[in-house]
Motif scaffolding. Structure first.
Motif, PDB file in Angstrom:
ATOM      1  N   SER A   1      46.551  39.291  40.332  1.00  0.00           N
ATOM      2  CA  SER A   1      45.448  38.318  40.262  1.00  0.00           C
ATOM      3  C   SER A   1      44.205  38.914  40.917  1.00  0.00           C
ATOM      4  N   GLY A   2      44.393  39.861  41.846  1.00  0.00           N
ATOM      5  CA  GLY A   2      43.238  40.558  42.424  1.00  0.00           C
ATOM      6  C   GLY A   2      42.536  41.407  41.385  1.00  0.00           C
ATOM      7  N   VAL A   3      43.326  42.069  40.527  1.00  0.00           N
ATOM      8  CA  VAL A   3      42.717  42.866  39.460  1.00  0.00           C
ATOM      9  C   VAL A   3      41.955  41.957  38.501  1.00  0.00           C
ATOM     10  N   MET A   4      42.550  40.781  38.220  1.00  0.00           N
ATOM     11  CA  MET A   4      41.831  39.817  37.370  1.00  0.00           C
ATOM     12  C   MET A   4      40.486  39.458  37.995  1.00  0.00           C
ATOM     13  N   LEU A   5      40.522  39.191  39.310  1.00  0.00           N
ATOM     14  CA  LEU A   5      39.291  38.783  39.990  1.00  0.00           C
ATOM     15  C   LEU A   5      38.285  39.921  40.057  1.00  0.00           C
ATOM     16  N   GLY A   6      38.773  41.160  39.965  1.00  0.00           N
ATOM     17  CA  GLY A   6      37.857  42.283  40.000  1.00  0.00           C
ATOM     18  C   GLY A   6      36.992  42.360  38.749  1.00  0.00           C
ATOM     19  N   MET A   7      37.441  41.698  37.672  1.00  0.00           N
ATOM     20  CA  MET A   7      36.673  41.766  36.430  1.00  0.00           C
ATOM     21  C   MET A   7      35.586  40.709  36.437  1.00  0.00           C
ATOM     22  N   VAL A   8      34.386  41.170  36.200  1.00  0.00           N
ATOM     23  CA  VAL A   8      33.221  40.297  36.383  1.00  0.00           C
ATOM     24  C   VAL A   8      33.337  38.970  35.633  1.00  0.00           C
TER      25      VAL A   8
END
Lengths: 208, 634
Positions: free
Chosen positions: B442-449
């Motif tokens: 979910s952190g990687v998801m949040l990394g996407m603008v």
């Protein structure tokens, strides 16, 4: 047992109640490494204020810097810079003296350094009193006092450390052996850092 | 009585605090008088009469408590005994309440203190969940709610997760590298005693006029610069917690670099040591940024500076840049030591060498470097320069690579290992891998603008942070506490209760934080005490699971206290581990070793015939009899 004894330097046969001596696994001693790491942390603290300086000056981009009615006493601060930089040489002289077991030179160097540092601080406080703007005057005033004040606090801490070294020097401590004058060398490293940092602060705040 | 005042300790500490507080108030009064300002003007000026004593009183306490005694004697040129060990070691429980220079005592002081704050912060979480169980206002007012979630976060971050790792490492790290103590034992003790002061300051903010600080743990300007007095408690508490963690990190670095046992090369260090090496690098170089940010906020509040005041030529967004330049590395400060713990636990209980040991260590260093380059991914919607978005997105996604290396290395270690799950520590370690991976994704998801813009300031963020911080960091803390409990106390904990705690915690964590993803995606905003009725059912479910989670921690508390007092004696090496701390008695002797051990191999050579990590004293190569590992005397 025997093999371990060799590594320990032959202390194992005595009955000892203290801790075993730690193995020195690096050429650098603890105190020197400690002060270097502390300086890294100090640089980053200055970094936080320099970051703020960058935002207030470059990102906000006020029409003039310093803002219109204000002026910075570049020349006086320049003289002050020279005073502080020269104190780096006197502390180095103190350290070199004790390395050659010249106790008079140690004391002279330390006292001179202390006096130069105190003069710097005195001139800076005078500058604050007469400069004509306060930390409340725009982002410019805030960051001017922020950076120079932070540096002034470091000079103060440096002077405190130097006082300790001076008191000890006059009470007959320190010697030419490397481990016997760490009490001069370590505050000295810190003092050099304070000097170099001032050159950066001076360049950024007064000249650029 | 006079003797009690002269002796360093609680009485002199209290006296020092009082005197220093009086000095602080006097200083403010005199300075205001000299400057011709009204002396008792308080609210408009940010309460200098409270803020200055808040700085001086803790320092006075520390001085009275004896933290500076030795240094002052040294500085004044008075005779000092560098090898004085009167403040070393604990003979009774009272020694844990003194200024003590023994890293083992300090380690336990740290862990116990931080868990106290964990339970206080946990209680706040329970109150938050009770309020959120139903839409509308039931238990606390909106402003109290804001204070609760802010204080909850700050307690958990600054006086639980970050320092509890320092505590665990304080205990085991010098043992692991074969050192008799930390490099600077007195600095170590000072760093510990600053910590409870910081925690008390955070909690004490509830007593301030206007209530506790309520601008979130991030304390964004200008919300924080205009907030009531409680915010200053936060600004100053962070300084003390920060100074404490910088000093500890510096201590760890110097200890690791200069005090390793002969033969303990960098590539033979246990991964916990590597983890603390990299964490300490982060702390030393990043923590000053939050100190700077909070100083500037404090100056804006009390001195009237314009750092973050738009009208005065200040820059509001610059607060977030400076703050996150610390606080993103800080999430790795809260995670890397946990990675170290997990490596120890997994390798020991899977009875296999760590898969890709060097890559594991290098991945840590990679995370350290990358973590400085991602800070602005917290600011995609803050109105910062838009060109910064995409580079920050790239670096954020890139940091998943070294983290992924670690996950796969743990899986590689487990693969075909003889996995023993008789220890609760191993259960937590296994659960950590799964839970942290979900939180990481979910952190990687949040990394996407685009996704970040959609879910900013919703419960999706809350779900993510709790998956990585509770399911990540706190699971590793539990793993570490269970793993080293026998070493620290000399006794075994109750494995049955450990299992109850584990399964309850796992169920509670998943039940609480998984649904938060859904309600967050649907747009339920975080940090608000009320919400739309449509989220009511989900929130009731979340609250129920949260209470289960909270109740299970009481099992843990009971288990720890009772086992510490009455548990069966533990041997020196109950887990049959290789690293040096397990080769000494439980608890270890007062000076750790009679002689410094010699390291002859890697730390994880499980199942490798004839492999040996270290030769302890009295265990020379020619002695064929192995040393008995059960030395159970305390």
């Amino acid at each position: 047992m025997e093999s371990a004894t060799v590594a320990m330097g032959g202390h194992a046969h005595e009955e000892h109640h203290g801790p075993p001596e730690a193995h020195q696994s690096s050429r650098i001693d603890r105190q020197t490494l400690g002060i270097f790491l502390f300086i890294v942390s100090e640089i980053m603290l200055f970094g936080a204020f320099f970051a703020s300086y960058f935002f207030l000056r470059v990102v906000v981009d006020p029409p003039t810097w310093p803002p219109e009615p204000f002026e910075l006493p570049v020349a006086i601060a320049g003289v002050n810079t020279a005073i502080l930089v020269s104190s780096s040489f006197t502390i180095h002289y103190a350290l070199e003296s004790i390395r050659r077991n010249n106790r008079t030179g140690l004391k002279l160097g330390l006292v001179l350094t202390w006096l130069l540092g105190a003069t710097f601080l005195f001139i800076q406080i005078n500058e604050y009193v007469n400069i004509g703007f306060s930390a409340r005057d725009l982002g410019f005033g805030s960051i001017f006092y922020g950076l120079t004040g932070l540096h002034g606090a470091h000079v103060f801490i440096g002077l405190l450390l130097l006082s300790f070294a001076t008191i000890r020097a006059f009470r007959g401590h320190f010697g030419p052996e490397e481990k016997d004058h760490l009490g001069v060398e370590v505050p000295g490293i810190y003092w050099h850092f304070v000097d170099v940092m001032w050159i950066i602060v001076y360049t950024a705040v007064y000249i650029l | 009585m006079v003797a009690a005042i002269k002796q360093p300790g609680w009485i002199r500490g209290a006296l020092g605090a009082l005197l220093a507080a009086a000095f602080g108030v006097g200083l403010v009064v005199i300075l205001r008088d000299i400057s011709g300002l009204p002396i008792w003007q308080t609210e408009q000026t940010g309460y200098p009469h409270v803020v200055v004593p808040l700085i001086t009183a803790p320092l006075g306490f520390l001085a009275g408590f004896g933290c500076f005694d030795y240094w002052l004697r040294w500085a004044a040129g008075m005779p000092t005994i560098p090898e004085d060990h009167s403040q070393h070691g604990a003979k009774s429980w009272k020694d844990y309440f003194r200024f003590n220079t023994d890293h083992k005592v300090i380690g336990i002081q740290y862990v116990v203190t931080t868990f106290c704050f964990f339970f206080i912060g946990g209680l706040m979480a329970m109150m938050i969940r009770a309020e959120l169980a139903q839409p509308g206002a039931q238990i606390v007012e909106a402003s109290t709610f804001n204070g609760l979630f802010s204080t909850h976060a700050v307690l958990m971050i600054f006086v639980f997760v970050i320092p509890v790792f320092a505590g665990l490492a304080n205990y085991v790290l010098p043992l692991m590298i074969g050192a008799p103590d930390m490099a600077f034992p007195r600095l170590n003790a000072l760093s510990f005693w600053m910590l409870p002061l910081a925690g008390l300051m955070f909690i004490g903010s509830f007593l301030a006029p206007g209530g506790a600080f309520d601008a979130g743990w991030t304390g964004y300007a200008p919300l924080s610069t205009g907030a009531p007095l409680g915010q200053s408690f936060f600004n100053l508490g962070v300084q003390f917690a920060g100074a404490s963690s910088i000093a500890t990190a510096l201590n760890f670095l110097v200890t690791i670099i200069t005090m390793r046992a002969p033969g303990m090369t960098f590539w033979r260090m246990p991964l916990l040591v590597w983890a603390n090496l990299s964490t300490s690098l982060l702390v030393v170089a990043a923590t000053p940024f939050i100190a700077g940010a909070q100083f500037m906020v404090l100056f804006d509040r009390v001195l009237g500076t314009q750092f973050f005041q738009f009208a005065g030529g200040g820059d509001v967004i610059s607060y977030q840049h400076i703050f996150w330049f610390y606080s993103h590395p800080a999430v790795y400060i809260m995670m890397l030591p946990g990675f170290g713990i997990i490596s120890e636990v997994i390798s020991t209980h899977a009875r296999k060498p760590i898969f890709g040991y060097r890559l594991m260590a290098l991945a840590l260093i990679g995370i350290v470097v990358l973590s400085y380059t991602v800070w602005a991914h917290h600011m995609f919607v803050a109105g910062m320069s838009s060109w910064l978005r995409v580079p920050m997105m790239f670096t954020t996604l890139l940091i998943a690579v070294p983290t992924g290396i670690k996950i796969f290395s743990w899986l590689g270690t487990l693969y075909f290992g003889k996995i023993h799950t008789y220890s609760t520590a191993m259960l937590f370690a296994l659960a950590f891998i799964v839970t942290f991976t979900i939180g990481g994704i979910s952190g990687v998801m949040l990394g996407m603008v685009p996704i970040d813009i959609h879910v900013s300031d919703t419960y999706f963020i809350v779900a993510h942070i709790h998956f990585v911080l509770f399911g990540g960091s706190v699971f590793t803390i539990f793993a570490g506490v269970y793993h080293w409990f026998p070493k620290m106390t000399g006794r075994m904990y109750d494995e049955k209760l450990g299992r109850v705690h584990f399964w309850g915690t796992l169920l509670g964590t998943w039940g609480t934080f998984i649904p938060m993803h859904w309600v967050g995606m649907d747009g339920m905003p975080r940090r608000v005490s009320d919400y739309a009725v449509q989220f009511g059912d989900w929130n009731l479910l979340i609250s129920c699971f949260a209470f289960i989670l909270g109740a299970c921690q009481l099992v843990f508390l009971y288990n720890m206290i009772v086992s510490w007092r009455f548990g069966p004696r533990a041997g020196g090496n109950p887990w049959r581990a290789n690293s040096i701390e397990w080769q000494v008695s439980s608890p270890p002797p007062i000076f750790n070793f009679d002689e410094i051990p010699r390291v002859v191999g890697g730390p994880y050579e499980y199942g490798v015939p004839g492999a040996k990590h270290a030769i302890m004293s009295g265990e020379g190569a020619e002695v064929s009899q192995p040393q008995p590992t059960t030395v159970g005397s305390s």
